[in-house]
Design a protein around this motif. Sequence first.
Motif, short mmCIF file in Angstrom:
data_model
loop_
_atom_site.label_atom_id
_atom_site.label_comp_id
_atom_site.label_asym_id
_atom_site.label_seq_id
_atom_site.Cartn_x
_atom_site.Cartn_y
_atom_site.Cartn_z
N LYS A 1 0.60 -1.33 -0.10
CA LYS A 1 0.02 0.23 0.07
C LYS A 1 0.92 1.12 -0.08
N ALA A 2 1.89 1.13 0.88
CA ALA A 2 2.83 2.44 1.01
C ALA A 2 3.54 2.40 -0.31
N LEU A 3 3.93 1.54 -1.07
CA LEU A 3 4.67 1.41 -2.23
C LEU A 3 3.66 2.04 -3.57
N ALA A 4 2.47 1.60 -3.23
CA ALA A 4 1.53 2.25 -4.39
C ALA A 4 1.56 3.65 -4.39
N ILE A 5 1.64 4.28 -3.39
CA ILE A 5 1.65 5.80 -3.22
C ILE A 5 3.02 6.33 -3.38
N SER A 6 4.26 5.44 -3.23
CA SER A 6 5.46 6.12 -3.41
C SER A 6 6.44 4.83 -3.90
N PRO A 7 6.20 4.60 -5.09
CA PRO A 7 7.10 3.32 -5.63
C PRO A 7 8.51 3.74 -5.40
N GLY A 8 9.29 2.86 -5.23
CA GLY A 8 10.63 2.86 -4.97
C GLY A 8 11.10 3.37 -3.59
N LEU A 9 10.07 3.52 -2.81
CA LEU A 9 10.43 4.00 -1.36
C LEU A 9 11.26 3.29 -0.53
N PRO A 10 12.49 3.77 -0.08
CA PRO A 10 13.55 2.93 0.44
C PRO A 10 12.97 2.20 2.00
N GLU A 11 12.38 3.00 2.44
CA GLU A 11 11.80 2.38 3.77
C GLU A 11 10.99 1.09 3.64
N GLY A 12 10.27 1.27 2.71
CA GLY A 12 9.30 0.07 2.24
C GLY A 12 10.09 -1.11 1.66
N ILE A 13 11.03 -0.90 0.97
CA ILE A 13 11.84 -1.92 0.47
C ILE A 13 12.62 -2.42 1.55
N HIS A 14 13.13 -1.72 2.53
CA HIS A 14 13.75 -2.11 3.56
C HIS A 14 12.78 -3.05 4.67
N VAL A 15 11.60 -2.82 4.70
CA VAL A 15 10.70 -3.43 5.63
C VAL A 15 10.43 -4.88 4.91
N LEU A 16 10.48 -4.82 3.61
CA LEU A 16 10.40 -6.25 2.64
C LEU A 16 11.44 -6.85 2.97
N GLY A 17 12.42 -6.25 3.29
CA GLY A 17 13.87 -7.08 3.22
C GLY A 17 13.87 -7.70 4.74
N LEU A 18 13.31 -6.94 5.81
CA LEU A 18 12.99 -7.68 7.14
C LEU A 18 12.06 -8.90 6.91
N VAL A 19 11.12 -8.59 6.21
CA VAL A 19 10.03 -9.74 6.04
C VAL A 19 10.78 -10.83 5.56
N ALA A 20 11.70 -10.79 4.28
CA ALA A 20 12.38 -11.70 3.75
C ALA A 20 13.15 -12.33 4.71
N MET A 21 13.82 -11.64 5.69
CA MET A 21 14.60 -12.15 6.84
C MET A 21 13.81 -13.08 7.71
N ARG A 22 12.61 -12.62 7.95
CA ARG A 22 11.70 -13.22 9.00
C ARG A 22 11.29 -14.74 8.24
N LEU A 23 11.28 -14.72 6.94
CA LEU A 23 11.03 -15.80 6.32
C LEU A 23 12.21 -16.83 5.85
N ASP A 24 13.32 -16.41 6.37
CA ASP A 24 14.53 -17.08 6.16
C ASP A 24 14.95 -16.99 4.78
N GLU A 25 14.56 -15.83 3.93
CA GLU A 25 14.91 -15.87 2.46
C GLU A 25 15.98 -14.88 2.53
N GLN A 26 17.31 -15.19 3.03
CA GLN A 26 18.57 -14.40 3.10
C GLN A 26 18.96 -13.73 1.67
N VAL A 27 18.93 -14.51 0.53
CA VAL A 27 19.44 -14.05 -0.83
C VAL A 27 18.35 -12.71 -1.16
N LYS A 28 17.10 -13.12 -0.87
CA LYS A 28 16.09 -12.11 -1.18
C LYS A 28 16.38 -10.79 -0.39
N ALA A 29 16.24 -11.20 1.12
CA ALA A 29 16.66 -9.90 1.76
C ALA A 29 17.92 -9.19 1.40
N LEU A 30 18.84 -9.67 1.24
CA LEU A 30 20.09 -9.02 0.33
C LEU A 30 19.69 -8.29 -0.48
#
Length: 91
Positions: A33-62
Amino acid sequence: MDMNRSEICSYLASAINALEEDDPTRSIEEVEKALAISPGLPEGIHVLGLVAMRLDEQVKALELFNAAHDLAPDRHEHAEALSIVNAKLGR
């Protein structure tokens, strides 16, 4: 703070809360929802990285933390996250 920025902050806060409640699906939905308002938002991408880490998807998080860092190289949070993921990957 304009209305869009307030909305974005609300979505990102909800995304982090969802992640803390171990609900990565809802977290992703809130970030989208945040990225729909502001595509390429670094903070949003960072949170997706945190999600990837939580899901043990380290390469995606990287990849996500690298993208966030490329968009906002002056933000130390992205560099710190990259260090953590690289350590988990044994780099």
